[in-house]
Design an enzyme around this catalytic site. Structure first.
Site, PDB file in Angstrom:
ATOM      1  N   CYS A 114       0.922  -1.007   0.198  1.00  0.00           N
ATOM      2  CA  CYS A 114       0.846   0.213  -0.217  1.00  0.00           C
ATOM      3  C   CYS A 114       1.182   1.476  -0.191  1.00  0.00           C
ATOM      4  CB  CYS A 114      -0.494  -0.022   1.069  1.00  0.00           C
ATOM      5  SG  CYS A 114      -2.310  -1.446   1.313  1.00  0.00           S
ATOM      6  N   HIS A 256      -3.755   6.656   2.244  1.00  0.00           N
ATOM      7  CA  HIS A 256      -4.168   5.110   1.691  1.00  0.00           C
ATOM      8  C   HIS A 256      -5.759   5.141   2.354  1.00  0.00           C
ATOM      9  CE1 HIS A 256      -4.891   1.671   1.197  1.00  0.00           C
ATOM     10  NE2 HIS A 256      -4.404   1.025   2.424  1.00  0.00           N
ATOM     11  N   ASN A 286     -10.549  -0.759  -0.344  1.00  0.00           N
ATOM     12  CA  ASN A 286      -9.135  -0.345  -0.478  1.00  0.00           C
ATOM     13  C   ASN A 286      -8.312  -1.144  -1.321  1.00  0.00           C
ATOM     14  OD1 ASN A 286      -6.529  -0.633  -0.162  1.00  0.00           O
ATOM     15  ND2 ASN A 286      -6.204  -2.157   2.280  1.00  0.00           N
TER      16      ASN A 286
END
Ligand code: UT7
Length: 342
Positions: A114, A256, A286
């Site tokens: 990520c 993020h 996500n």
């Protein structure tokens, strides 16, 4: 060292939307639980046959168009991904071909999960600053839908597919630096918290690993949550402190998008008001390394960013790897011709 700046941004998300109600028909979950605990309402899922390089190429084309560049103007392609087309070759090589780049520029993948896009920005900034490259294409792309266990409600509701890209170019000396305050970190002692156990050299594909569903994402969610809040808040402050900025001067935090509650807690700890945290997790879930450039493009397309806007970017994920930086936005608001959001 001359800092780079963002001269183009674009994104792409697959057409298929899977909402929480659809998931609750196949696993024991509910729209209420997912929204309350994460802020996610739906996610995009790649079509059969649609692969990471397709998503990445679509996002890159849009970023090149905004930058007003041709494919052969690119000197380096960095693809941040942990769900590339194949283990070999790098997805960046396939993107180079699909974009029609024939100048033999460097192209490689970067695996920092990520945090990958922020790592890519830091790298692109250094390459341009040292005069090694003029234009660097940094892409974040994931097709996580092929790596989550659709029988595991603790993970499958969280992730989605997508891609985002920026073109970096040299900044003007008279302007504040486009990218600055880059901080990149990793704490490998926590690498077990978020992992795909099988499919690598440690545990190659076998009948046993397939039977035990070890080819899918596994996460100790609460542990990752705790470290995310702590480290993202401190990474945001490190980035702005390095630029002598105050929390009140930050226009947008493009973080993020893993969990809306993480963003709330980071806002509280860092002193940057929650309203300044750009959020689109409700519509994409996500998307790992794609989440920041997807959000950045959406903010740009909505006209939320204007020349002079001060942004903080921050991300944390598997590794545990995390990073942050300050981006000063120099791109004018989009014209109708370049308005082509995901
Ligand atoms: O992108 C990389 C970084 N990743 C992250 O930052 C993710 C960090 N972690 C998180 O965002 C959160 O920990 C999760 C969203 C993954 C989980 O939220 P939580 O509030 O930590 O839930 P939990 O794991 O403590 O689970 C609470 C309860 C459990 O039931 P019991 O044991 O209390 O009876 C779970 O079994 O919720 C249950 N549960 C669910 N219920 C309905 C877990 N997943 C679900 C689900 N639907 N999908």
């Amino acid at each position: 060292m001359l800092a780079a700046q963002v001269i183009g941004v674009g994104s792409y998300a697959p057409d298929r939307r899977v909402d929480n109600a659809e998931l609750s028909r196949t696993i024991e979950t509910s729209d209420a639980w997912i929204r309350e605990r994460t802020g996610i309402g739906e996610r995009r899922i790649a079509a059969p046959g649609e692969v990471a390089s397709d998503l990445a190429t679509a996002a890159a084309k849009r970023a090149l168009e905004v930058a007003g560049l041709k494919p052969n103007d690119i000197d380096m392609i960095v693809v941040a991904t942990v769900t590339g087309d194949r283990p070999l070759p790098a997805t960046a090589a396939i993107v180079q071909r699909k974009l029609g780049v024939t100048n033999r520029c460097g192209a490689f993948d970067l695996a920092a999960a990520c945090a990958g896009f922020v790592y890519g920005l830091g790298l692109g900034n250094a390459l341009i600053g040292q005069g090694q490259c003029r234009h660097v294409l940094v892409i974040g792309v994931e097709v996580l839908s092929r790596f989550v266990d659709w029988q595991d409600r603790t993970t499958c509701v969280l992730f989605g597919d997508g891609a985002g890209a920026v073109v970096l170019g040299p900044g003007a000396e008279e302007q504040p630096p486009g990218i600055s305050g880059v901080h990149l970190h990793c704490q490998g002692s926590m690498s077990h918290l978020l992992t795909i156990p099988a499919g690598g050299s440690e545990r190659p594909a076998s009948e046993a690993s397939l039977a035990e569903r070890e080819h899918y994402v596994r996460m100790e969610g609460q542990d990752v949550f705790r470290v995310a809040v702590k480290e993202l808040a401190s990474a945001c402050l490190s980035a702005i402190d390095a630029q002598q900025l105050k929390a009140a001067e930050v226009d947008w935090v493009v973080a993020h998008q893993a969990n809306e509650r993480i963003l709330e807690a980071v806002a509280q700890r860092s002193g940057i008001p929650f309203e300044r945290f750009f959020r689109n997790i409700a519509r994409y879930g996500n998307t790992s390394s794609a989440s920041i450039p997807l959000a950045l493009d959406e903010a740009y397309q909505h006209g939320s960013l204007e020349p002079g806007s001060k942004l903080v970017l921050c991300a944390l994920g598997a590794g545990i790897a995390w990073g942050s930086c300050v981006v000063r936005w120099h791109l004018p608001k989009p014209t109708p011709r370049s308005a082509a959001g995901p």
